[in-house]
Write a protein that holds these residues in place. Sequence first.
Motif, PDB file in Angstrom:
ATOM      1  N   VAL A  36     -17.238 -41.335 101.443  1.00 39.85           N
ATOM      2  CA  VAL A  36     -17.053 -40.736 102.765  1.00 39.85           C
ATOM      3  C   VAL A  36     -15.628 -40.947 103.247  1.00 39.85           C
ATOM      4  CG1 VAL A  36     -17.763 -40.854 105.195  1.00 39.85           C
ATOM      5  CG2 VAL A  36     -19.487 -40.916 103.377  1.00 39.85           C
ATOM      6  N   PHE A  37     -15.126 -42.155 103.105  1.00 43.53           N
ATOM      7  CA  PHE A  37     -13.747 -42.447 103.490  1.00 43.53           C
ATOM      8  C   PHE A  37     -12.781 -41.549 102.716  1.00 43.53           C
ATOM      9  CE2 PHE A  37      -9.771 -44.772 102.651  1.00 43.53           C
ATOM     10  CZ  PHE A  37      -9.339 -45.020 103.957  1.00 43.53           C
ATOM     11  N   THR A  38     -12.978 -41.427 101.426  1.00 42.32           N
ATOM     12  CA  THR A  38     -12.097 -40.621 100.575  1.00 42.32           C
ATOM     13  C   THR A  38     -12.109 -39.158 101.002  1.00 42.32           C
ATOM     14  OG1 THR A  38     -12.452 -42.121  98.711  1.00 42.32           O
ATOM     15  CG2 THR A  38     -11.630 -39.910  98.196  1.00 42.32           C
ATOM     16  N   ALA A  39     -13.297 -38.628 101.261  1.00 47.42           N
ATOM     17  CA  ALA A  39     -13.418 -37.215 101.629  1.00 47.42           C
ATOM     18  C   ALA A  39     -12.667 -36.915 102.922  1.00 47.42           C
ATOM     19  CB  ALA A  39     -14.884 -36.834 101.768  1.00 47.42           C
ATOM     20  N   TRP A  40     -12.773 -37.800 103.904  1.00 47.19           N
ATOM     21  CA  TRP A  40     -12.106 -37.550 105.178  1.00 47.19           C
ATOM     22  C   TRP A  40     -10.597 -37.765 105.078  1.00 47.19           C
ATOM     23  CZ3 TRP A  40     -13.906 -34.692 108.861  1.00 47.19           C
ATOM     24  CH2 TRP A  40     -15.299 -34.568 109.034  1.00 47.19           C
ATOM     25  N   MET A  41     -10.148 -38.700 104.244  1.00 50.89           N
ATOM     26  CA  MET A  41      -8.708 -38.855 104.034  1.00 50.89           C
ATOM     27  C   MET A  41      -8.137 -37.617 103.338  1.00 50.89           C
ATOM     28  SD  MET A  41      -7.587 -41.589 105.485  1.00 50.89           S
ATOM     29  CE  MET A  41      -5.929 -41.598 104.805  1.00 50.89           C
ATOM     30  N   ASP A  42      -8.849 -37.132 102.327  1.00 50.71           N
ATOM     31  CA  ASP A  42      -8.381 -35.932 101.636  1.00 50.71           C
ATOM     32  C   ASP A  42      -8.338 -34.746 102.586  1.00 50.71           C
ATOM     33  OD1 ASP A  42      -7.945 -37.136  99.198  1.00 50.71           O
ATOM     34  OD2 ASP A  42      -9.906 -36.607  98.363  1.00 50.71           O
ATOM     35  N   ARG A  43      -9.328 -34.650 103.468  1.00 51.75           N
ATOM     36  CA  ARG A  43      -9.340 -33.552 104.445  1.00 51.75           C
ATOM     37  C   ARG A  43      -8.134 -33.664 105.385  1.00 51.75           C
ATOM     38  NH1 ARG A  43      -9.524 -28.557 105.732  1.00 51.75           N
ATOM     39  NH2 ARG A  43     -10.461 -28.048 107.747  1.00 51.75           N
ATOM     40  N   ALA A  44      -7.818 -34.883 105.804  1.00 52.53           N
ATOM     41  CA  ALA A  44      -6.668 -35.074 106.686  1.00 52.53           C
ATOM     42  C   ALA A  44      -5.374 -34.659 105.985  1.00 52.53           C
ATOM     43  CB  ALA A  44      -6.579 -36.530 107.136  1.00 52.53           C
ATOM     44  N   PHE A  45      -5.183 -35.085 104.747  1.00 53.00           N
ATOM     45  CA  PHE A  45      -3.960 -34.729 104.028  1.00 53.00           C
ATOM     46  C   PHE A  45      -3.874 -33.215 103.815  1.00 53.00           C
ATOM     47  CE2 PHE A  45      -4.320 -39.217 102.295  1.00 53.00           C
ATOM     48  CZ  PHE A  45      -3.293 -39.697 103.096  1.00 53.00           C
ATOM     49  N   GLU A  46      -5.015 -32.584 103.595  1.00 55.49           N
ATOM     50  CA  GLU A  46      -5.038 -31.127 103.468  1.00 55.49           C
ATOM     51  C   GLU A  46      -4.596 -30.468 104.782  1.00 55.49           C
ATOM     52  OE1 GLU A  46      -8.421 -27.616 103.028  1.00 55.49           O
ATOM     53  OE2 GLU A  46      -8.895 -29.649 102.361  1.00 55.49           O
ATOM     54  N   LEU A  47      -5.087 -30.987 105.909  1.00 54.24           N
ATOM     55  CA  LEU A  47      -4.739 -30.416 107.211  1.00 54.24           C
ATOM     56  C   LEU A  47      -3.284 -30.662 107.580  1.00 54.24           C
ATOM     57  CD1 LEU A  47      -7.979 -31.380 109.164  1.00 54.24           C
ATOM     58  CD2 LEU A  47      -7.235 -29.060 108.585  1.00 54.24           C
ATOM     59  N   PHE A  48      -2.682 -31.725 107.045  1.00 53.50           N
ATOM     60  CA  PHE A  48      -1.264 -31.971 107.304  1.00 53.50           C
ATOM     61  C   PHE A  48      -0.370 -30.961 106.581  1.00 53.50           C
ATOM     62  CE2 PHE A  48      -2.351 -36.464 108.565  1.00 53.50           C
ATOM     63  CZ  PHE A  48      -1.803 -36.375 109.842  1.00 53.50           C
ATOM     64  N   ALA A  80      -5.350 -40.854 110.724  1.00 55.05           N
ATOM     65  CA  ALA A  80      -6.205 -40.463 109.604  1.00 55.05           C
ATOM     66  C   ALA A  80      -7.072 -41.618 109.114  1.00 55.05           C
ATOM     67  CB  ALA A  80      -5.349 -39.925 108.461  1.00 55.05           C
ATOM     68  N   VAL A  81      -6.481 -42.808 108.965  1.00 57.70           N
ATOM     69  CA  VAL A  81      -7.229 -43.964 108.456  1.00 57.70           C
ATOM     70  C   VAL A  81      -8.294 -44.410 109.453  1.00 57.70           C
ATOM     71  CG1 VAL A  81      -7.040 -46.410 107.838  1.00 57.70           C
ATOM     72  CG2 VAL A  81      -5.419 -44.760 106.891  1.00 57.70           C
ATOM     73  N   ASN A  82      -7.933 -44.500 110.733  1.00 54.94           N
ATOM     74  CA  ASN A  82      -8.923 -44.858 111.754  1.00 54.94           C
ATOM     75  C   ASN A  82     -10.099 -43.887 111.736  1.00 54.94           C
ATOM     76  OD1 ASN A  82      -7.952 -47.190 113.077  1.00 54.94           O
ATOM     77  ND2 ASN A  82      -6.590 -46.015 114.385  1.00 54.94           N
ATOM     78  N   HIS A  83      -9.791 -42.602 111.710  1.00 50.54           N
ATOM     79  CA  HIS A  83     -10.848 -41.591 111.737  1.00 50.54           C
ATOM     80  C   HIS A  83     -11.748 -41.694 110.505  1.00 50.54           C
ATOM     81  CE1 HIS A  83     -12.439 -37.533 110.743  1.00 50.54           C
ATOM     82  NE2 HIS A  83     -12.774 -37.554 112.014  1.00 50.54           N
ATOM     83  N   ALA A  84     -11.146 -41.831 109.326  1.00 43.79           N
ATOM     84  CA  ALA A  84     -11.939 -41.897 108.095  1.00 43.79           C
ATOM     85  C   ALA A  84     -12.796 -43.155 108.042  1.00 43.79           C
ATOM     86  CB  ALA A  84     -11.015 -41.821 106.881  1.00 43.79           C
ATOM     87  N   LEU A  85     -12.257 -44.289 108.501  1.00 45.01           N
ATOM     88  CA  LEU A  85     -13.055 -45.515 108.541  1.00 45.01           C
ATOM     89  C   LEU A  85     -14.206 -45.383 109.536  1.00 45.01           C
ATOM     90  CD1 LEU A  85     -10.233 -48.225 108.405  1.00 45.01           C
ATOM     91  CD2 LEU A  85     -11.929 -47.756 106.623  1.00 45.01           C
ATOM     92  N   GLY A  86     -13.935 -44.756 110.675  1.00 49.17           N
ATOM     93  CA  GLY A  86     -15.010 -44.531 111.640  1.00 49.17           C
ATOM     94  C   GLY A  86     -16.114 -43.674 111.060  1.00 49.17           C
ATOM     95  N   ARG A  87     -15.745 -42.620 110.357  1.00 51.52           N
ATOM     96  CA  ARG A  87     -16.751 -41.759 109.713  1.00 51.52           C
ATOM     97  C   ARG A  87     -17.570 -42.543 108.687  1.00 51.52           C
ATOM     98  NH1 ARG A  87     -17.720 -37.214 112.648  1.00 51.52           N
ATOM     99  NH2 ARG A  87     -15.773 -36.133 113.159  1.00 51.52           N
ATOM    100  N   MET A  88     -16.905 -43.412 107.952  1.00 51.66           N
ATOM    101  CA  MET A  88     -17.595 -44.221 106.954  1.00 51.66           C
ATOM    102  C   MET A  88     -18.636 -45.125 107.606  1.00 51.66           C
ATOM    103  SD  MET A  88     -15.897 -47.081 104.412  1.00 51.66           S
ATOM    104  CE  MET A  88     -15.651 -48.227 105.807  1.00 51.66           C
ATOM    105  N   VAL A  89     -18.258 -45.807 108.691  1.00 54.90           N
ATOM    106  CA  VAL A  89     -19.191 -46.709 109.365  1.00 54.90           C
ATOM    107  C   VAL A  89     -20.354 -45.924 109.972  1.00 54.90           C
ATOM    108  CG1 VAL A  89     -19.450 -48.354 111.259  1.00 54.90           C
ATOM    109  CG2 VAL A  89     -17.420 -48.447 109.802  1.00 54.90           C
TER     110      VAL A  89
END
Length: 336
Positions: A36-48, A80-89
């Motif tokens: 989950v963390f990986t997917a949201w980080m990849d999504r953030a980098f894509e959006l950047f 990006a990291v805060n958001h992805a960690l939040g999604r993971m939790v």
Amino acid sequence: MSTATARSAPPVVLLFPGQGAQHPRMAAGLYRHEPVFTAWMDRAFELFGADGSWLRAEWLAPEPSPMYHDVSVAQPLLYAVNHALGRMVLDWGVRPVALLGHSVGEMAAATLAGVLELADGIGLMTDRVAEFAATPPGGMLAVSASVEEVADVLRAGVHLAAVNAPRQLLLAGEREPLDRAARALTEREVVCRDVFARQAFHSPVVEQAVAATLPGWRAVRLREPRLKLYSAYTQGVLSAETARDPVFWARQAAETVYFAPTLTALLAEHGDCVLVEAGPGTSLSVLGRRQPSVVRGGGRVLPVLPNRHRGDQADQDATAAARRELLALSSPIPTA
């Protein structure tokens, strides 16, 4: 034969750190390990967009570049990291009673609460980087003192940026007056140190940049929070009206962060909570442990990562331990 009795799980609060919490390879040990963390980080980098590949490279580099603590790198990666960690939790099944962020951490919390979409947040962050990178050279200073004790240096270009604890403050300003304040405080044996920031966030120094980002905030759709969101600027629960106010969000970067009184108000409302720091490092966990109710034994503090990157395995072990503890708190109690 044993049975299990249900027990009420303690309320969970998610905390998200801001500028100064960034460090090389923050949470990088979870990348390609936690799906989950990986997917949201990849999504953030894509959006950047075009900036995504070099931001990922800065994040994963074993040694930081000279620009790592600049707004152009630190702010996008923290968001990006805060958001992805939040999604993971949240994916663990945690249902927090409240979210609270510090500085850019509040923007991540707002995204998780549904106030704005991640794509809009990334766009706003890109605008912020462009404007704030052009602000006068400055910084932030962590000071172990009360507001009253530093009142005499809060003038001539030095401003109160954050109240993190009764005797833990952040000051901000352009480089020369901030250095002058640091020397004056050191001379009277007040402990202070530079924070990893190259801009004078949460001070009038960035007013022009704030004004430049306001059209971007006005262009996105802002919604009422779906999760209870506390604001360290209003020092209470964020109302639906304020959550939809673009001026409120744009001005945050120039306003004082009142993290300590806001967390105190949150705990007064919700009682003994589990404070989960879903961000890099343990800076907010340290502040949480200083809360009077926590000192008295009410609630607990649980960071999901080590205080700094100590290797990929350390990140993974800390996250696994946090997950086990959170799940154990809501599990039935076996009885004989």
